[in-house]
Design a protein around this motif. Structure first.
Motif, short mmCIF file in Angstrom:
data_model
loop_
_atom_site.label_atom_id
_atom_site.label_comp_id
_atom_site.label_asym_id
_atom_site.label_seq_id
_atom_site.Cartn_x
_atom_site.Cartn_y
_atom_site.Cartn_z
N GLN A 212 26.71 49.14 19.09
CA GLN A 212 26.70 48.30 19.78
C GLN A 212 26.96 47.67 18.20
O GLN A 212 26.91 45.68 18.24
N GLY A 213 25.90 47.63 17.13
CA GLY A 213 25.90 47.15 15.86
C GLY A 213 26.50 47.17 15.16
O GLY A 213 28.02 47.59 15.41
N TRP A 214 26.36 46.88 13.44
CA TRP A 214 27.61 46.60 12.64
C TRP A 214 27.59 47.94 11.94
O TRP A 214 28.32 49.01 11.83
N ARG A 215 26.25 48.41 11.30
CA ARG A 215 26.21 49.52 11.10
C ARG A 215 25.09 50.03 11.81
O ARG A 215 24.07 49.38 12.23
N GLY A 216 24.66 51.56 11.64
CA GLY A 216 23.78 52.09 12.33
C GLY A 216 22.62 51.37 11.38
O GLY A 216 21.47 51.79 11.88
N ASP A 217 22.55 50.75 10.14
CA ASP A 217 21.33 51.42 9.25
C ASP A 217 20.83 49.16 9.76
O ASP A 217 20.44 48.61 8.40
N THR A 218 21.51 48.22 10.02
CA THR A 218 21.98 47.08 10.00
C THR A 218 20.84 46.88 11.77
O THR A 218 20.14 47.56 12.07
N SER A 219 21.48 45.88 11.47
CA SER A 219 20.61 44.77 12.91
C SER A 219 21.12 44.40 14.18
O SER A 219 21.11 43.25 14.19
N TRP A 220 21.12 44.85 15.51
CA TRP A 220 22.18 44.48 16.75
C TRP A 220 21.26 43.89 17.61
O TRP A 220 19.73 44.22 17.66
N ALA A 221 21.77 42.27 17.67
CA ALA A 221 20.32 41.65 18.15
C ALA A 221 19.83 42.11 19.16
O ALA A 221 18.24 41.81 19.87
N ARG A 222 20.78 42.05 20.31
CA ARG A 222 20.52 43.14 21.78
C ARG A 222 19.57 44.32 21.49
O ARG A 222 18.24 43.96 22.54
N GLY A 223 19.70 44.54 20.48
CA GLY A 223 18.15 45.99 20.48
C GLY A 223 17.47 45.31 20.38
O GLY A 223 15.74 45.84 21.02
N LEU A 224 17.20 44.14 19.44
CA LEU A 224 15.98 43.38 19.18
C LEU A 224 14.76 42.98 20.39
O LEU A 224 14.03 43.10 20.21
N SER A 225 15.96 42.22 20.77
CA SER A 225 15.69 41.65 21.89
C SER A 225 14.58 42.70 23.21
O SER A 225 13.94 42.55 24.23
N TRP A 226 15.57 43.82 23.56
CA TRP A 226 14.71 44.87 24.52
C TRP A 226 13.43 45.48 23.80
O TRP A 226 13.14 45.78 24.31
N ALA A 227 13.50 45.88 22.60
CA ALA A 227 12.27 46.05 21.64
C ALA A 227 11.58 45.16 21.83
O ALA A 227 10.29 45.39 22.24
N ILE A 228 11.68 43.77 22.18
CA ILE A 228 10.68 42.69 22.09
C ILE A 228 10.34 42.92 23.42
O ILE A 228 8.90 42.69 23.90
N TYR A 229 11.36 42.73 24.61
CA TYR A 229 10.66 43.24 25.75
C TYR A 229 10.57 43.98 26.61
O TYR A 229 8.92 43.40 27.73
N GLY A 230 10.52 45.52 26.02
CA GLY A 230 10.83 46.71 25.81
C GLY A 230 8.89 47.02 25.24
O GLY A 230 8.25 47.39 26.42
N PHE A 231 8.83 46.33 24.40
CA PHE A 231 7.27 47.33 24.20
C PHE A 231 6.69 45.63 24.40
O PHE A 231 4.81 46.47 24.64
N ALA A 232 7.11 44.78 25.28
CA ALA A 232 5.72 44.21 25.68
C ALA A 232 5.04 44.81 26.94
O ALA A 232 4.55 44.98 27.44
N THR A 233 6.38 44.95 27.70
CA THR A 233 6.15 45.89 28.87
C THR A 233 5.32 46.84 28.95
O THR A 233 4.59 47.48 29.49
N ALA A 234 5.66 47.63 27.64
CA ALA A 234 5.16 49.08 27.27
C ALA A 234 3.37 48.46 27.14
O ALA A 234 2.48 49.51 28.03
N TYR A 235 3.23 47.49 26.74
CA TYR A 235 1.61 47.32 26.78
C TYR A 235 0.79 46.62 28.35
O TYR A 235 -0.05 47.07 28.18
N SER A 236 1.83 46.28 28.48
CA SER A 236 0.76 45.93 29.95
C SER A 236 0.58 46.83 30.75
O SER A 236 -0.08 46.13 31.97
#
Ligand code: GLY
Length: 368
Positions: A212-236
């Motif tokens: 869903q991003g532009w290329r494999g080595d670029t920066s898909w925004a929703r993936g980053l949003s999942w990471a922010i939220y998901g790693f916070a949950t993992a820490y909790s």
């Protein structure tokens, strides 16, 4: 901390608009669980890529119940939860957290009944079966060699099932997925990789990829949003400081790379993107940042995350995004994307974008 009145007023408007849109949806198309709009309409025969959004309508119905106390919403929330119960055994998806956390887990939080807890635990156990021992990750629905950053949003349900049942092996699977994702799906600059491909024989990481991003080595925004939220949950769940550090690293990337209004594009590294915004990723970030603010010890950092979440919500409350004045538009949050590369639900509303927009408003109003 009290809620700033202008932003509280905006969040109230988001709830009022959501109530209006969802009352119409459940009346016009009873028991229908949409994924994205087409020309602003939910019901259509467009392709879905994968069936991962069914928890977000019951999730919104629960939030409307929490906001209003109106039994109408509770009845609908229970009904739409029941519609998806059988998916707790679905081994074809990696999205069981998305399906059950905002729907059945919210129901359990409100009622405390063992039946709802058991459904959530079963979904967590089914999710745990995706674990690939050699690479140490939960396989995506695409293939056994594929790991997605999105799965970070689905490990919470495994941690929960492990904690509730005292299952150390299940806990270890969730933990190892987080460590592998941290190692290979988050880069040194804090950007996220959508998909990692692993060698099934050796478990070695082979390459970055994306759907869903532009290329494999670029920066898909929703993936980053999942990471922010998901790693916070993992820490909790784990209190492992590495996950808090990663969540902050990803959050800082989002903030540094996005214009002052807080709304990201679909991929930060795509040159001349055809559309400037992917509003669902901004809504997910507004919600995830509020969780992260509650977890970081540093008050200055916590404050900056809270303020940034409020700034995103200010922007998303403008008529260009919040479809409150457009009664023909059936979704809540405009300018989201379901799957940009496949051309599905682009510049439209999505059930997940609407859900996280409402969830972020609920957090700002201290409802959850
Ligand atoms: N399947 C998760 C996403 O599209 O973000």
């Amino acid at each position: 901390m009290s809620v700033d009145q202008p932003i509280a007023d905006k969040c109230e408007r988001v709830f009022t608009a959501a109530a209006d849109k969802l009352r119409r949806l459940v009346a016009a198309h009873p028991d229908y669980l949409p994924q994205y709009t087409r020309a602003g309409k939910w019901k259509h025969d467009g392709a879905s890529w994968t069936n991962w959004c069914q928890g977000f309508l019951p999730g919104q119905l629960w939030l409307l119940y929490l906001y209003s106390g109106d039994e109408f919403w509770r009845g609908k929330a229970e009904r739409y939860c029941e519609l998806i119960e059988e998916r707790k055994d679905d081994r074809e998806t990696h999205d069981l957290g998305f399906l059950f956390w905002h729907s059945w887990k919210r129901w359990h939080d409100l009622d405390g009944a063992p039946r709802q807890r058991d459904v959530v635990i079963k979904a967590g156990r089914t999710m745990g079966e995706r674990f690939q021992e050699k690479g140490g990750y939960l396989a995506s629905f695409v293939a056994p060699e594929s790991a997605f950053i999105d799965i970070m949003m689905n490990v919470g349900i495994i941690f929960y099932a492990a904690r509730e049942t005292g299952d150390a092996d299940l806990y270890d699977r969730a933990l190892r997925n987080c460590l592998t994702s941290r190692r290979y799906l988050v880069r040194g600059d804090g950007s996220a990789v959508h998909e990692g491909i692993f060698d099934l024989e050796t478990g070695a990481f082979l390459r970055e990829s994306t759907h869903q991003g532009w290329r494999g080595d670029t920066s898909w925004a929703r993936g980053l949003s999942w990471a922010i939220y998901g790693f916070a949950t993992a820490y909790s769940f784990t209190r492992d400081p590495r996950f808090l550090q990663t969540a902050c690293h990803c959050a800082d990337y989002y903030i540094l790379n996005t214009p002052a209004h807080g709304i990201c594009p679909n991929d930060w590294l795509e040159p001349n993107p055809p559309r400037p915004f992917e509003a669902s990723a901004a809504a997910i970030t507004a919600s995830g940042l509020q969780d992260l603010a509650a977890l970081v010890g540093d008050p200055l950092r916590a404050r900056s995350y809270r303020e940034y979440a409020a700034r995103i919500m200010e922007s998303l409350s403008e008529p260009a995004f919040l479809a409150c004045d457009d009664i023909d538009w059936e979704g809540l949050l405009k300018q989201a994307a379901y799957h940009e590369r496949l051309g599905l639900g682009v510049d439209e509303s999505t059930m997940f974008g609407d859900y996280f927009f409402l969830e972020a408003a609920a957090k700002l109003l201290k409802l959850i």
